[in-house]
Design a protein around this motif. Sequence first.
Motif, short mmCIF file in Angstrom:
data_model
loop_
_atom_site.label_atom_id
_atom_site.label_comp_id
_atom_site.label_asym_id
_atom_site.label_seq_id
_atom_site.Cartn_x
_atom_site.Cartn_y
_atom_site.Cartn_z
N ILE A 151 -2.61 6.66 -3.19
CA ILE A 151 -2.99 7.62 -4.24
C ILE A 151 -2.65 7.05 -5.61
CG2 ILE A 151 -2.58 9.94 -5.15
CD1 ILE A 151 -1.85 10.78 -2.31
N LYS A 152 -1.46 6.47 -5.72
CA LYS A 152 -1.03 5.93 -7.02
C LYS A 152 -1.88 4.74 -7.43
CE LYS A 152 3.17 5.14 -9.65
NZ LYS A 152 2.89 6.28 -10.53
N ALA A 153 -2.42 3.98 -6.46
CA ALA A 153 -3.28 2.85 -6.80
C ALA A 153 -4.58 3.34 -7.46
CB ALA A 153 -3.59 2.04 -5.55
N ILE A 154 -5.02 4.55 -7.10
CA ILE A 154 -6.25 5.11 -7.66
C ILE A 154 -5.96 5.92 -8.91
CG2 ILE A 154 -8.22 6.63 -7.18
CD1 ILE A 154 -7.68 5.94 -4.18
N ILE A 155 -4.87 6.68 -8.88
CA ILE A 155 -4.44 7.50 -10.03
C ILE A 155 -3.07 6.99 -10.47
CG2 ILE A 155 -4.12 9.84 -10.92
CD1 ILE A 155 -6.89 9.38 -9.79
N PRO A 156 -3.00 5.97 -11.33
CA PRO A 156 -1.71 5.36 -11.68
C PRO A 156 -0.70 6.33 -12.26
CG PRO A 156 -3.54 3.97 -12.39
CD PRO A 156 -4.14 5.27 -11.95
N ASP A 157 -1.16 7.43 -12.88
CA ASP A 157 -0.23 8.37 -13.51
C ASP A 157 0.31 9.40 -12.52
OD1 ASP A 157 1.15 9.12 -15.86
OD2 ASP A 157 -0.17 10.85 -16.09
#
Length: 431
Positions: A151-157
């Motif tokens: 998830i963080k790889a797609i939405i870094p924030d």
Amino acid sequence: MGRKFRDERRPRAGLLRGREFTMKDLYTFDLTEASALETYHEVQGAYRAFFDDLKLPYIVAEADSGKMGGSLSHEYHYPSASGEDTILSCTACSHTFNEEAACAMPLVIQDPADTAVFHGITHDRKTLLNVFYPKPHDSGENEIHVNVHKIKAIIPDFDPSVGASALELYFANFSEYKDGKSEIGTYSQIINLFDLRLPRSVTESSFSNHSDQPIFPDFIMDKRIPTTSIVSDPATDVPLNLLKIKAGDACPKCEAGRLTMTSAVELGHTFHLGTRYSEPLKAVVANEKREWTPVEMGCHGIGLSRMISAVAEGYRDENGLCWPRVAAPFEVVVTYKGAAMEADAEEVYDILSSRGLEGADGVDVLLDDRQRDLVWKMKDADLVGYPVMVVLGRGWSSSKKVEVQVRKTRQKVEVSLGELKAVVEGFLKDL
């Protein structure tokens, strides 16, 4: 090797980590990708040899490059029940990889009612994330099934640290917003992520047009909130595989084997960066054709301070530490009973530390000349964890023999001074 600093609040065994740590860093630069990959494999070989010298059990795992980027990376882990990382290995093909780099094998569900949702928010608290995935039927309701690293790889924030209670408050504010009790703009957007296993009936009515899903009536939101749906990776256009792997799952490489899980401590990491940094920074060199080309880069490191704690954890018993020879503060400690034996103990020290006839180095030895009781000094030596202890005690008084004790095996043998160095060096070869 040098000091580094990292400002992250990560608890370890009930304590927050210190910001300062010791790191061995290596950066490599090559002219071509082929030579860079050759260098990468040379570094891998050096790291393996290093850990082999330590006689430390370790696992080499394929890893997610994360923020560092690049197309290839491996982690070097020490298996430990208290480790923060999870390593997965296949029983058939021996493929090994970090949980962060792993995705469960796709198995498409048919019934939209078998859809579950994971909620998250961003660091600025302005964006609600909804991750839709197949509902699990074999585990607890409170278990997190999605791979937060993906998830963080797609939405870094994305902020994975926010727990359920904080999200309940966030949803309460959303409800107020939906009922018209809040001003528009309090929350800027909703982002929906859909796992590739979901049926098309779920992903096609993708909330982006605020269509109402009967299986999720709570998501009938105010139409003024911008909503985006993502079904594939924006960078690669590959459908999203968002679930974590579990022990017993099929191997994503060979499919014939099943996966086992091991907790571990990361000791080192190697990255092939390629031109990720050299291209934007215009770090170029002339090749054999006198053409300017960006350098191929690599970044490699071993956490020395972390490694020391991992070795200490792996080599200990109820009496204290038990260092392997290569990591021990000294290979041998010489201790003795009473001040009357001090001169004799110094002679033993000289024998062990002297160079051989062919110039070979002497043993790395420490003379414990503290004026303390012999039993106290022996227990202290066990606590520190010297691989070998040489004791001048009763045997020395009666027959001029010293006792050699091996810390790891608890082996004990009495030898004369003429035999001492050969016996000690023989023990050290196996430690």
